[in-house]
Structures are given as C-alpha cells and as structure tokens.
Scaffold this motif. Structure first.
Motif, PDB file in Angstrom:
ATOM      1  N   ILE A 230       0.835  -1.201   0.000  1.00  0.00           N
ATOM      2  CA  ILE A 230       0.000   0.000   0.000  1.00  0.00           C
ATOM      3  C   ILE A 230       0.870   1.251   0.000  1.00  0.00           C
ATOM      4  O   ILE A 230       0.651   2.197  -0.766  1.00  0.00           O
ATOM      5  N   ILE A 231       1.869   1.271   0.883  1.00  0.00           N
ATOM      6  CA  ILE A 231       2.756   2.434   0.967  1.00  0.00           C
ATOM      7  C   ILE A 231       3.475   2.663  -0.367  1.00  0.00           C
ATOM      8  O   ILE A 231       3.526   3.790  -0.870  1.00  0.00           O
TER       9      ILE A 231
ATOM     10  N   VAL B  98      -7.076  -4.302  -0.940  1.00  0.00           N
ATOM     11  CA  VAL B  98      -6.298  -4.685   0.239  1.00  0.00           C
ATOM     12  C   VAL B  98      -7.070  -4.388   1.513  1.00  0.00           C
ATOM     13  O   VAL B  98      -7.149  -5.212   2.435  1.00  0.00           O
ATOM     14  N   PHE B  99      -7.644  -3.196   1.580  1.00  0.00           N
ATOM     15  CA  PHE B  99      -8.390  -2.837   2.787  1.00  0.00           C
ATOM     16  C   PHE B  99      -9.634  -3.698   2.959  1.00  0.00           C
ATOM     17  O   PHE B  99     -10.018  -4.024   4.083  1.00  0.00           O
TER      18      PHE B  99
ATOM     19  N   VAL C  27     -10.034  -5.691   6.333  1.00  0.00           N
ATOM     20  CA  VAL C  27     -11.238  -5.514   7.155  1.00  0.00           C
ATOM     21  C   VAL C  27     -12.001  -6.827   7.263  1.00  0.00           C
ATOM     22  O   VAL C  27     -12.528  -7.181   8.323  1.00  0.00           O
ATOM     23  N   GLY C  28     -12.047  -7.566   6.163  1.00  0.00           N
ATOM     24  CA  GLY C  28     -12.735  -8.855   6.190  1.00  0.00           C
ATOM     25  C   GLY C  28     -12.096  -9.810   7.169  1.00  0.00           C
ATOM     26  O   GLY C  28     -12.787 -10.572   7.869  1.00  0.00           O
ATOM     27  N   ARG C  29     -10.756  -9.795   7.272  1.00  0.00           N
ATOM     28  CA  ARG C  29     -10.063 -10.670   8.216  1.00  0.00           C
ATOM     29  C   ARG C  29     -10.338 -10.263   9.672  1.00  0.00           C
ATOM     30  O   ARG C  29     -10.148 -11.054  10.588  1.00  0.00           O
ATOM     31  N   ARG C  30     -10.781  -9.007   9.855  1.00  0.00           N
ATOM     32  CA  ARG C  30     -11.028  -8.519  11.217  1.00  0.00           C
ATOM     33  C   ARG C  30     -12.519  -8.521  11.576  1.00  0.00           C
ATOM     34  O   ARG C  30     -12.920  -7.880  12.549  1.00  0.00           O
TER      35      ARG C  30
ATOM     36  N   ALA D  13     -14.901  -0.531   5.361  1.00  0.00           N
ATOM     37  CA  ALA D  13     -15.119  -0.440   6.803  1.00  0.00           C
ATOM     38  C   ALA D  13     -16.594  -0.254   7.125  1.00  0.00           C
ATOM     39  O   ALA D  13     -17.132  -0.872   8.050  1.00  0.00           O
ATOM     40  N   CYS D  14     -17.260   0.588   6.352  1.00  0.00           N
ATOM     41  CA  CYS D  14     -18.709   0.791   6.560  1.00  0.00           C
ATOM     42  C   CYS D  14     -19.478  -0.496   6.291  1.00  0.00           C
ATOM     43  O   CYS D  14     -20.458  -0.797   6.984  1.00  0.00           O
TER      44      CYS D  14
END
Length: 827
Positions: free
Chosen positions: A436-437, A723-724, A728-731, A812-813
């Motif tokens: 990402i960076i 990626v996000f 987020v899915g993993r969390r 995230a939403c």
C-alpha cells in the motif's frame, strides 16, 4: 534383485523426467485455479497489460530514436557538421560553403563529407505547377546517406560546380506520386521556378532525413566566395576508430588557418555532433521521463497483482499447510505459486504487446507527430528483451510476498484458524502494508509530475502570442526569379494582389510578410546602433531577426505599435525615407530607458559606420513583441523593414476575415490563376490552426502523462480498496467482539480508519519526497511554473489522501453492517 536405472539413448541416466513432469503438473494445476477464479485472473491480466503496453510503446519510441543505429552506411559514425557562434547568441549558425569546402579538402578524420540546403520551389511537368520541397546538395552528400539510385545515376563533381549542368534526382515518394513510378522518366525535363532541369535518376525509398524530399539538385557552390551566408547543413561519416573529439579538433585546426586569412571568421567555430544528439537531443529527456512514467505504472500494476496474490495466498493457507504436512517442501510450494504468477505475467505481457502495437500505430499516425524518415520503430531484439525482462520482473514482484509468507509454514502447523492467523497473518499484513505504501508513493510521484506538466501547459497556453489568431488566414505565394526577376515587378505583383484580396467579400484587412509568426523561418542579421559605445572584441552581438512587410501588416495581424507609427506607402521609397520598426526587445536592448523614435541603425557588425552601401535607417515605430517561434520558445530581438527596402520573391499573405477563413480560399485561388496560372498557393492555413499545431506535441506529451497518471490512480484506488477490503474482512470477528462488548460503531470505524490512514500518510510523505527529488529533472520540461509548485504538491497530495480514505471507508462501513452474532460465528 536391484532395479536398474532407465538409460537414455546416450547411455546416461534419465534424471530430468520427474522435474519436467512436475512442471507440467504445476502448469495444468495453475491454469485450473486461474480458470476457477476468472475475476481475479482478468483483473490481474488487465492491470499488467496496461503497464506492459505503455512500456512497449515508449521503449519502442526510445529504441527507434536513440538505441537503433541509423539505417545508413556506418550509421553509428554519421555526424552532423555545423558552426557555432556564442557571441551571436546562436548555438548553431549553419555552414558557409567556403568553410565547408576547406574542411572537406583538408580534413584527416572523415571518409566522406557533404552539405546541403533545403529549398522550396514551383515544379512544373506537363501541366499544373506544384509547390514542392527539395534539397540542393554537394555531389558527395548523397554518398553520406548511402543513396544508390534505383534508376539512373548520382551527380558528378562537374555538375556540382558553378555553371554546371542543371540536373535533378527525384525522391522515390515524389516519383511514385507525380510520375506514377514510370521508369522512363530519366532524360525527361521538369521546370523548377521556370528553369529546365534534366532528370538523371530516382532515389530508393527511405533515404530522406526528416521529411519527404521531392528532389535533389547540385548545390553548385562557389568556394571563392569567402563572405557567403551560413545557410548549409552538413553531414559526414567518420573514419573507423576516429572519435568525435578527434574530428572536432581536426576541423578546428583547419578553421584556425581560415581565421588567420580572414579575421571575420573568428566569431564562429566548427561543431561536430552525433546526428541523433544534434537533431533529437532536446527530446531525449522528455522521452526518458515519459519512459520512467510508464515504468512507474507497471510497478503499480505489479504491486496490485502482488496484493491480489497475497490475499489469494492467505485465503489458501489451509491448502499450503496441508501440502507441507503431506511432505511438500517450501521450494515445491514456491514453484507452484511462482508458476501461477508466471502464467499471469506472460498473459499480461502478451495482451500488453497486442495493445502496445495498436497504441504505437496510433501514436505514429498522430497529427502531432511527424515521424522522421530514417527511423524505424518496429520491435527488434532490444524491445523483445525489454518486454521479456518486464514479464520476469512482474512475475517475481507478484509472487515474492506470497512466497515469503509460505516459506514460514511448518509441517507441525495445524489446520485451526487461530494457527493460520498466527503463522500467516503477521507476515501477510506486513507485506500488504508495504505494498500500500509503495503503491501510493509511486502514484503520488506520477500524479505530481503530471500535474506540474499540466500547469506548465496551461501557463504556456495563457501566453499572449502578440498577434490575433482567430479569423486569420495565411497562404504563401512564390514568384519565380526568372519570370519575375525585377524588384519592381515583384513589388507590383504583391501590391496588386493585396488590393484585390482586400475587396473580396468577408475580408476585413490584408497584409504581407516574408516570415510569418510560427512559420519556423528565420532571417538573421546584425545591426549597428548609431552613437553606441564601441564594442569590445569579445563582446557579444546577438543576431537580430529581420522581416520584410507591406503596409497594412500590423493592422491585419493586430500587432500593436506601442510607440510611433506603422509603415506607409512612402517608407523605403528612397534613401531619405529608409525606415524601420523595431520590436520591444530590440528597443530595450539598444536604447534602455530612452525613446527609440528617430534613432538610427545600420546593417553591419562591430563598429562599422554607415556608408552609401550600408545607409542609416530611421526608427519610426516600436511594435509589440510576438512569439515568432512558439508560445514556449524564447525568440530573438527583431526588426521590420518595408518591402521596398528588403524585397523578397516569396511572401506570406495575411487576411483578417469576418467569415470562416477557409471559405475564401477558392476565390483567392481564382484571383491568382487569372493573374498567373503557373503560380500555386501553398502553406494555406489559419493562424488558429498554426497556433494549435505548434502546441500539438506539447499537448501529446502532457496528454500521455495524464493518461498514465489516471491509470495509475485507478490502479491505486483498486489496489487500496482491495487490500483494505481483505484486511477488514479478516477482522470481522474482532469487529463483532468489540461491538458485542459495547463499543460504539463509530469508535470501531475510527480505529480501523486510523490504522489505514497512517499507511496512506506514510505513502504520501514518501511520494512527496520522491517528487521533490525529481524536481531538478523536471525543471527543463516546465515553462512558467516552478518544479516545487506548492499548489500542485498540496492539491494532489490532498486528492490522493481523500481518495485513499474513501477506499478505506467503504469496506469499513460495509463491515459495520455485520450483526455481532454473525461476526462471532465468522471464520
């Protein structure tokens, strides 16, 4: 009983069959897995194809211009010959024939040397005349180019002497178009500006330098004319093992001898330059930056593919642990994963080459690009090697993060979810954060540089050219010297023509000039200022651009006369009425802080006074500066002379119209036809089109930067979002636990966004640093804007930050909508 090893025909053991069969199995398995996940496969191939196609196009251009040798005999040894005059403000001033003749006779460094001068003339052959471009050349010029006529012969030394026979060699394209490829053309006669020339041959195709040449004729230069003009372009082919530096010193030795005989030659010096550096050197940096731009796009595409493969690899953690438990070695797993990455890279490479072929063809057919004749942009071994390297690097970058995670697997790992997370989540998360960076940093560098180029182009387009461009028509008329040999006859023709066109319906005003703005032409000279302090021997005397105009030109072009007046019909009629209009740059340089009206100048150099041959000319007006060479070009100070003082055979007619300019052209052609049926109009264009064409290459370069920047931004958005979404899915389970324990959804949302915002900010900071490091490189490509422009840096950084946050906020939403009980059951 021991088992014997299988022998091959040569008696050696067959050891590679197991390895080959394993590779085949891996290929089949990878194809099955890629077909099973067609969406993932399509996205990866499309991203790589976009990156590869851009690099294919740009490297093909760079290779054709700078890496491939010229398709000429000893192409790598072909050099440009010229003279430089720093005191005149000119890097290249051209060649004088007498200088060239001495170089050719006395040099020790060249196999062959030739010179030529481009020309335009009216060519007639059994019918309607046509305005064509040709080249007057020395008899050995075509030998440098390696021209062997497909019909007829080359010029002889006798034909290249003053008074020699008038002969002509036809260019292949012109021969095909005008003569239909008739092989009986040798011996026939054509007329150039009314003079007969005998055709002696036809050149092979592809031997023009930068544009199609209709013909070549002998130069017939006079070596005894010491004070000739600097009007020639020189070419030479070095001897084997002779360097450019050695050749330059050789010519300077000869030139020093000429200076001893004629001190007037001391201001100039020979210049020997590689042909490509001389004619393409100014574009090298633009092409290199362009190539770097698309390489960045490919790196971003690789980062995206790596992120996709990493997410896919983490999702297949159970499969990899099971394989390790059943005895698969880390090398075996790495090979399996690498095969899938290689298939994606090869597929993306093939698709990119197909797309690149199409894009390259469109680029070379673009109206903004005039492809030089000797250059070949078809792929050769360099291009294919470059594409192969891109495919290998793409495969390696795509698979590296996954392999790093897989190599950490141990056979004792269980199939429990918690163990999977402990063994793969940590290195996987670190790899994804790095991707990402890197992706955001590369995207920001590309976007900032593209933004600077856009701002530069906007700055140039806002430049006032100094003249009216809308509803302006330009066309040229050239009077053959043999038919219109007298200055008075020429003057009467153009004056009468201007009067006739002024009465055409829709014409507001008309004027005439020998070198119209943006025409690419240049007439340079030197002028002495009356009562100016004597110049020192080493003091610079920049060349002055001079133009010949008819009364009414400034009014037609709406070029303001800021001080004084415009020309009238009485100016230049006799010695007492010799007049000149200077531009603002000339006035400021010659009479800083003083009123130029009434001041006098004289043609000449140094401290020569006015004389009957070089009389003093009175300044009657100061005209506003115009952008003669282009909106982004710095011009020379200039003057305007009345046509009666500086008569010309060829003039550009300028019309200001109240209607569409193109609609008046048929009426103008009819006027000229009635006056002289053998005179063609040429160079017919509107000033708006000429202005637009002068900026076409700039627009093309900026447009391509913006195109690839947009692709990079789109890839970055897709990559960050993907990626996000995975992270987020993993969390999801963690989110469910937090909410079940009473945490507010907005607090949980902020925790997730904050972590991702930190990554985005790190990438943006690195990107800004990278763009700042590139600023010195970009400086020479920018006009009217600093490479450190804060608005561009801050604006684009904020844009990318907002886009990154949006890419984080959406997944995230979506996770916040998951019910706690569903999240607790999530695995």
């Amino acid at each position: 009983m021991p088992v014997k090893k299988k022998k091959g025909e040569n008696g050696h053991s067959v050891r590679g069959s197991g390895f080959v069969s394993g590779i085949v199995r891996d290929i089949r398995f990878s194809f099955r897995m890629l077909r099973k996940n067609i969406g993932y496969t399509a996205i990866a191939i499309i991203m790589l194809a976009l990156g590869v196609s851009g690099n294919f196009i740009n490297f093909s251009v760079y290779n054709g211009f700078y890496l491939r040798p010229l398709p000429l005999p000893g192409g790598e040894r072909v050099v440009d010959l010229n003279e430089t005059a720093p005191l005149w403000g000119l890097e290249y001033v051209g060649l004088r024939y007498s200088d060239f003749n001495s170089w050719r006779d006395e040099n020790r460094s060249f196999e062959v040397m030739g010179a030529g001068a481009f020309m335009e003339c009216n060519l007639s052959f059994e019918g309607t005349p046509e305005r064509v471009s040709g080249t007057r050349v020395t008899h050995d010029f075509l030998s440098v180019l390696g021209v062997t006529p497909i019909i007829g012969r080359l010029f002889t030394p006798d034909e290249d002497r003053p008074g020699g026979e008038k002969v002509i060699l036809l260019g292949n394209g012109f021969w095909q178009r005008r003569f239909g490829g008739n092989e009986d053309v040798v011996g026939q006669v054509v007329k150039l500006d009314g003079e007969p020339f005998t055709i002696i041959g036809v050149s092979p195709p592809g031997k023009d330098l930068f544009s199609e040449t209709a013909f070549w004729t002998p130069l017939q230069g006079d070596p005894n004319r010491i004070n000739g003009n600097y009007y020639l372009t020189g070419l030479g082919r070095l001897k084997e093992n002779v360097s450019i530096a050695t050749a330059r010193e050789d010519l300077r030795r000869i030139h020093s001898g000429l200076v001893e005989k004629n001190r007037a030659l001391a201001d100039t010096a020979p210049v020997v330059t590689k042909f490509k550096d001389r004619h393409l050197g100014s574009f090298r940096l633009s092409v290199q930056v362009w190539l770097a731009c698309v390489l960045v796009v490919l790196l971003i595409a690789c980062s995206n593919v790596a992120a996709l493969m990493l997410a896919r690899g983490l999702a297949r953690s159970r499969e990899y642990i099971l394989r390790r438990s059943l005895g698969a070695t880390p090398r075996r797993l790495a090979r399996l994963i690498g095969m899938e990455s290689l298939i994606l890279a090869v597929s993306g490479g093939v698709a990119g080459v197909v797309l690149g072929h199409w894009g390259l063809k469109m680029l070379l057919n673009s109206t903004a690009v005039e492809v030089p004749q000797p250059f070949n942009f078809h792929p050769d071994w360099r291009v294919w090697l470059f594409v192969g390297l891109m495919v290998v690097i793409s495969a390696f970058l795509g698979v590296l993060p996954v392999i790093r995670s897989v190599l950490k697997l141990k056979p004792r790992d269980t199939l429990k979810s918690s163990t999977l997370q402990s063994t793969m989540a940590a290195p996987g998360r670190r790899s994804m954060r790095f991707l990402i960076i890197a992706e955001l940093a590369l995207t920001l560098i590309l976007m900032i540089n593209s933004g600077l180029l856009v701002q530069s182009l906007r700055s140039v387009l806002r430049v006032d050219p100094g003249f009216r461009s809308d509803n302006m028509l330009i066309y040229n008329i050239a009077l053959p010297e043999k038919k219109y040999g007298s200055k008075e006859v020429n003057s009467d023709f153009f004056r009468e023509h201007l009067e006739r066109v002024r009465h055409l319906p829709g014409v507001i005003s008309a004027g005439a000039i020998d070198l119209s703005p943006l025409s690419g032409g240049h007439n340079g000279g030197f002028y002495i200022i009356e009562n100016a302090p004597p110049k020192k021997p080493d003091e610079s005397q920049p060349v002055v651009l001079f133009r010949s105009v008819f009364p009414g030109y400034f009014e037609a072009m709406e070029i303001p006369i800021v001080v004084g007046r415009s020309f009238n019909e009485q100016d230049g009629q006799n010695r007492g009425s010799l007049s000149v209009i200077v531009d603002e740059a000339f006035a400021k340089r010659s009479w800083p802080g003083d009123n130029p009206i009434g001041k006098r100048i004289c043609p000449g150099m140094g401290n020569v006074e006015g004389s009957p041959e070089l009389p003093w000319i009175t300044v009657v007006g100061v005209a506003r500066d115009v952008k003669h060479y282009g909106l982004d070009k710095v011009g020379h100070a200039g003057i305007y002379l009345p046509y009666t003082q500086q008569p010309r055979n060829t003039m550009s007619i300028i019309l200001h119209t109240s209607v569409e300019p193109a609609g008046i052209v048929p009426s103008i052609r009819e006027l000229v036809r009635k006056r002289d049926a053998d005179l063609p109009l040429f160079g017919v264009a509107t000033m708006a089109d000429r202005l637009s064409k002068s900026m076409a290459l700039n627009r093309l370069i900026v447009g391509n930067f913006c195109l690839f920047s947009s692709i990079a931004l789109l890839m970055a958005i897709v990559g960050v979002y993907g990626v996000f979404s995975y992270v987020v899915g993993r969390r999801t389970q963690e989110i469910g636990i937090r909410i079940a324990l009473g945490a507010r959804k907005r607090d949980v949302l902020w925790v997730i966004l904050k972590e991702n915002l930190v990554l985005a900010l790190i990438g943006i900071v690195i990107g800004v640093i990278g763009a700042l490091m590139m600023a010195p490189l970009m400086r020479s490509l920018l006009v009217g804007i600093s490479p450190f422009d804060p608005i561009t840096f801050v604006g684009i950084s904020l844009l990318l930050t907002v886009v990154s946050m949006l890419a984080c906020w959406l997944p995230a939403c979506r996770a916040m909508k998951v019910q706690p009980m569903e999240a607790l059951r999530y695995e």
